[in-house]
Design a protein around this motif. Structure first.
Motif, PDB file in Angstrom:
ATOM      1  N   LEU A 112      61.802 -14.938 -92.587  1.00 46.03           N
ATOM      2  CA  LEU A 112      62.142 -15.779 -93.034  1.00 46.03           C
ATOM      3  C   LEU A 112      61.451 -17.290 -93.221  1.00 46.03           C
ATOM      4  N   SER A 113      61.445 -17.412 -94.891  1.00 45.42           N
ATOM      5  CA  SER A 113      61.240 -19.182 -94.778  1.00 45.42           C
ATOM      6  C   SER A 113      62.285 -19.849 -96.239  1.00 45.42           C
ATOM      7  N   PHE A 114      62.991 -20.818 -95.004  1.00 37.34           N
ATOM      8  CA  PHE A 114      63.423 -21.999 -96.173  1.00 37.34           C
ATOM      9  C   PHE A 114      63.001 -23.255 -97.001  1.00 37.34           C
ATOM     10  N   SER A 115      62.333 -22.434 -97.490  1.00 40.25           N
ATOM     11  CA  SER A 115      61.361 -23.223 -99.334  1.00 40.25           C
ATOM     12  C   SER A 115      61.451 -22.065-100.288  1.00 40.25           C
ATOM     13  N   CYS A 116      61.286 -22.365-101.259  1.00 43.90           N
ATOM     14  CA  CYS A 116      61.163 -20.973-102.597  1.00 43.90           C
ATOM     15  C   CYS A 116      60.453 -21.695-102.991  1.00 43.90           C
ATOM     16  N   VAL A 117      58.990 -21.174-103.238  1.00 41.74           N
ATOM     17  CA  VAL A 117      57.980 -21.911-104.112  1.00 41.74           C
ATOM     18  C   VAL A 117      57.666 -22.101-105.512  1.00 41.74           C
ATOM     19  N   GLU A 118      58.585 -22.338-106.235  1.00 47.69           N
ATOM     20  CA  GLU A 118      58.464 -22.389-107.644  1.00 47.69           C
ATOM     21  C   GLU A 118      56.728 -22.140-108.434  1.00 47.69           C
ATOM     22  N   PRO A 119      56.625 -21.276-109.577  1.00 47.14           N
ATOM     23  CA  PRO A 119      55.663 -21.359-110.019  1.00 47.14           C
ATOM     24  C   PRO A 119      55.207 -22.502-110.957  1.00 47.14           C
ATOM     25  N   HIS A 120      53.895 -23.230-110.784  1.00 47.20           N
ATOM     26  CA  HIS A 120      53.645 -24.103-111.662  1.00 47.20           C
ATOM     27  C   HIS A 120      53.000 -23.918-112.411  1.00 47.20           C
ATOM     28  N   THR A 121      54.145 -24.620-113.376  1.00 44.81           N
ATOM     29  CA  THR A 121      53.575 -24.501-115.161  1.00 44.81           C
ATOM     30  C   THR A 121      53.363 -26.081-115.344  1.00 44.81           C
ATOM     31  N   VAL A 122      52.409 -25.686-116.604  1.00 42.30           N
ATOM     32  CA  VAL A 122      53.207 -27.230-117.116  1.00 42.30           C
ATOM     33  C   VAL A 122      52.836 -27.130-119.008  1.00 42.30           C
ATOM     34  N   PRO A 123      54.481 -27.706-118.960  1.00 47.93           N
ATOM     35  CA  PRO A 123      54.876 -27.713-120.268  1.00 47.93           C
ATOM     36  C   PRO A 123      54.633 -28.561-121.200  1.00 47.93           C
TER      37      PRO A 123
END
Length: 197
Positions: A112-123
């Protein structure tokens, strides 16, 4: 079921659809005897378990997100979950917090890793007069476009492009809260195609 096996004790319930949209979803399962409340994103289902017993005699372990390779799931082709979970609570205990602080005894934390990578989007924000213009590709027989959008307005132009040599245009807009596609071709008799969803 019961020890004689004469009462069918298997209970399965399915809910939700299209949950692989990379958004957070909430699930809550509450059991009161044989009565179960299953809530997915605030939509609740009530059901009653089959069999004759009012209690669950759980094993010594409960796993979240999958199971070790040595485990034997009751149904076929159950792959371990790939994604992020947060706020895992079991009988009032915050499992994710306890696992992160290594306070679960005994526990088996498998890679497990205790982080969650969010997708990098630019609105991009558009007001009533703004637009984004990019060069087209002449002499192409393929037109493919994709994007995510959100708005409070029921009407607005999303995409517009003229065809080369004044042969028509394509337009994608929101019209009264529905997405509409309009294709205008100037050199054929039936020169307009409208699609709405």
């Amino acid at each position: 079921s019961n020890q004689l096996g004469s009462i069918y004790g298997h209970t399965s319930v399915m809910t939700g659809s299209l949950l692989d949209d990379h958004h957070w979803h909430s699930i809550v399962i509450e059991r009161h005897g044989r009565n179960i409340n299953l809530t997915l994103d605030r939509h609740m289902q009530h059901f009653r378990t089959n069999g004759e017993f009012d209690y669950l005699d759980l094993d010594y372990e409960i796993t979240f997100g999958g199971m070790p390779f040595s485990g034997k799931p009751s149904s076929n082709s159950r792959k371990n979950f790939k994604g992020c979970m947060e706020s895992i609570n079991y009988n009032g205990n915050n499992i994710t917090d306890l696992a992160k602080r290594k306070k679960l005894e005994p526990s088996n934390v498998g890679n497990l890793s205790f982080s969650c990578v969010e997708p990098h989007t630019v609105p991009v924000f558009f007001n009533a007069t703004s637009y984004l213009e990019v060069p087209g590709r002449p002499s192409q027989d393929l037109f493919s476009v994709s994007f995510l959008f959100r708005t409070w307005n029921p009407n607005g132009l999303l995409v517009f492009s003229n065809f080369a040599d004044d042969l028509g245009n394509v337009e994608i807009d929101i019209n009264e809260g529905k997405v509409s596609v309009h294709i205008n071709v100037t050199q054929v008799k039936k020169n307009r195609i409208d699609i709405s969803s």
